[in-house]
Design an enzyme around this catalytic site. Structure first.
Site: not given
Ligand code: GLC
Length: 661
Positions: A310, A352
């Site tokens: 993430d 991500e």
């Molecule tokens: C990523 C997740 C999102 C979250 C962020 C902080 O972007 O997809 O939902 O708010 O990380 O962890």
């Protein structure tokens, strides 16, 4: 957790790596647990032949050791901590179950298993879908009916119960504990085992940029324990805070402005780039890196197959930069890839990286030194919705062209919607050539999808509308964006027909791309926006809950009832999935590219494989079209199975065709 040398000595700014190293070096000198002793440190009289298991570990370690050590020392210059990391890797390997090791071996032999043609994913919240982890296990027959063999379970690790401090689970309180209302770690491991028996893989989020303020490290840091303070960024120098504020873009400009949160009990600020309750971890501290890698391996050992890292571009901070995608981030991801390949080579790293394409692609690393196995095709997703709103496919053709010219080993995860908002991260320089300026265009897209533009049937809400820049992102479900919500509300059967067609066309387009398609749970039955979050004070401030509604089980029955929205969408998807799974032209090894066509409302994707060619043609407009084939020939309509000689064919508004020859 390994033993820690506690100190009350308060550290200077933790951006000072030397200070961190000093504290950590003391902790690294602590004795290593017996189980962690590597075979290499024992002094056998006669060197015994290692067990096959042990030999596999040694072989994998030997393959990566030099590069791993080199990168580690480059970043941390701490041999003791590296030795500890190696010992722990060995320990996690020894603790890995025989069945997971066998799966690793099968996957290693197979190669990129996650690229299989029949891979189809679904992303879901455990509570919304089935209440608990056990509930998900009970619902596996439904997921198999959806042809899904990859399940992304949204964050389920322990998080503050108060939803206004959990960020939908992205504020992790304990990386080794499941949120109690969802079940236990044993339930998770059991689900993973059952899934594996059914050929299904599990994906989970590894939230590595930050922890919840309730995490043990944060609580101890707040109490002033220097060792734990050095795991975060504490700052009292206003000039430094101001510089970060100036140089670093805001993640949540409206819902959580700023990058720092003042802690009265410390008289200092702590860095919180996301929400004030999500404290950024300090990866300059090797203790943070090591412990997070142990958490990663622990979770991999519960049977997780895909680890979604993430917010990874944010993990390294450097004053004077924008703190995004810094070279050290790539060093860390590369090390993580090697650690995975040594201990649990069957697992996949999914990055991500919600950034511009030029920032995204480097997260694949190179073919010799790979980083992530898979990345989100985020710009394509945003560009798709731009195309829906403009009926102009030129930007999407360029975007697909860029993606298709990358090495085939680079696997993208394709999606129409996910749990997050849609940020309008488009190629604005390209749009400028066609007369579209960034700020007014974003406003147009947001107006269009809120249904304010004549002809738009979309419904949804803005997210993080920034009054200063005029910028805003967008939230809604696929079905609501396609007009299913509006048509249902108005009882307009004709509009519903178009909306369902648009929804299926977009899925067919997603299946035509190269990469792994992921369906957002609920989309298979046309789930619309859920406005009830506004009544929940813990959710009301976050419009992303609009597309995080409880799964509508009551609508699943309609799948059987001919003519219902659920029946049309579910069966339509089912048919597309069957074709994608079985027709060789959908092989992951196919050559895929967008083809130019004179009408900008038409998107044309070509897939070729072993002498077969698929023409996937999509009408992104409200007007019916007559489309000219490149040559008069006999084509098979993959949807009807009919063969016919064609020079032209007709497409209804928002319709598509899959013709093969
Ligand atoms: C990523 C997740 C999102 C979250 C962020 C902080 O972007 O997809 O939902 O708010 O990380 O962890």
């Amino acid at each position: 957790m390994s033993s820690i040398h506690r100190t009350n000595q308060s550290l200077p700014s933790s951006a000072d790596s030397a200070a961190c190293k000093h504290v950590v070096a003391a902790s690294a000198a602590a004795p290593v647990p017996a189980a962690a002793t590597p075979a290499a440190t024992s002094v056998p009289v006669a060197v015994p032949t290692p067990e096959p298991d042990e030999a596999a570990f040694r072989e994998r370690l030997a393959r990566h050791h030099d590069e791993l050590r080199w990168l580690y020392m480059e970043l941390y210059d701490n041999g003791d901590m590296f030795a500890e990391l190696e010992q722990q890797m060995h320990r996690f390997y020894n603790e890995r179950s025989a069945s997971l090791k066998a799966l690793d071996a099968r996957r290693e032999a197979q190669g990129a298993w996650y690229r299989d043609q029949d891979m189809l994913g679904m992303q879901m919240y455990i509570d919304n879908f089935a209440g608990t982890i056990k509930g998900v296990e009970e619902k596996l027959p439904y997921l198999e009916r959806c042809n899904v063999n990859y399940i992304h379970l949204m964050p389920f690790l322990d998080t503050p119960a108060d939803k206004s401090r959990s960020d939908g689970g992205y504020a992790v309180k304990d990386f080794r504990r499941v949120r109690p209302d969802l079940g236990t770690m044993d339930d998770l491991a059991h689900l993973a085992e059952t899934c594996h028996q059914h050929g299904i893989s599990l994906c989970m989020d590894f939230v590595m940029n930050h922890t919840s303020e309730d995490h043990e490290w944060a609580r101890r840091a707040r109490a002033g324990e220097g060792e734990y303070m050095s795991r975060y960024f504490f700052e009292s120098n206003q000039a430094v805070i101001d510089q970060y504020t100036r140089d670093v873009p805001q993640v949540f400009p409206t819902t959580a402005p700023g990058h720092w949160t003042y802690l009265p009990e410390r008289g200092q600020c702590v860095m919180t780039q996301f929400y004030p309750y999500q404290w950024d971890l300090n990866y300059r501290n090797p203790r943070v890196f090591n412990e997070m890698m142990y958490n990663f391996l622990y979770l991999a050992n519960q049977g997780m197959d895909i680890i979604r890292i993430d917010a990874v571009p944010y993990i390294w901070k450097q004053l004077g930069t924008n703190c995004r995608n810094l070279p050290q981030v790539h060093t860390i991801v590369r090390m993580m890839r090697m650690i995975g390949e040594i201990v649990c080579p069957g697992i996949v790293l999914l990055g991500e990286v919600v950034m511009a394409p030029v920032e995204v692609v480097p997260y694949f690393g190179t073919v010799e030194k790979p980083e992530c196995h898979m990345l989100y095709n985020v710009t394509t997703m945003a560009t798709t919705w731009h195309t829906v709103a403009t009926s102009d496919t030129r930007l999407l053709r360029q975007q697909l062209d860029a993606v298709c010219s990358l090495p085939r080993a680079y696997t993208f995860l394709n999606y129409l919607r996910c749990h997050d908002d849609i940020g309008w991260g488009l190629d604005y320089p390209a749009l400028k050539q066609w007369g579209q300026e960034e700020v007014p265009h974003k406003k147009y897209l947001n107006d269009y999808f809120q249904g304010f533009v004549p002809g738009s049937t979309s419904r949804g809400e803005l997210y993080n509308a920034d009054p200063v820049t005029g910028d805003a992102r967008f939230c809604a479900t696929t079905a609501s964006m396609c007009g299913i919500e509006a048509a249902g509300f108005e009882g307009d059967q004709q509009a519903m027909g178009v909306a369902v067609r648009k929804d299926l066309m977009l899925h067919a387009y997603m299946f035509s791309q190269s990469g792994l398609p992921i369906i957002y749970s609920g989309d298979e039955v046309g789930q619309v926006n859920d406005y009830s979050y506004k009544e929940d004070p813990e959710k009301a401030a976050d419009s992303r809950y609009l597309h995080r509604g409880a799964f509508p089980w009551e609508l699943v029955e309609n799948i059987e009832h001919k003519g219902t929205v659920q029946n049309r969408i579910f069966n339509g998807l089912e048919e597309l999935e069957r074709i994608r799974r079985t027709d060789p032209v959908f092989s992951a090894e196919a050559t895929v590219y967008p083809k130019d066509y004179s009408d900008v409302a038409i998107l044309w994707i070509v897939r070729t494989y072993e002498g077969r060619t698929l023409h996937a043609v999509f009408n992104f407009s409200d007007a019916p079209k007559t489309v000219w084939m490149p040559e008069r020939a006999v084509y098979t309509d993959l949807l009807t199975g009919e063969k016919a000689e064609l020079a032209t064919f007709a497409l209804l508004p928002w319709d598509f065709a899959w013709y093969e020859c």
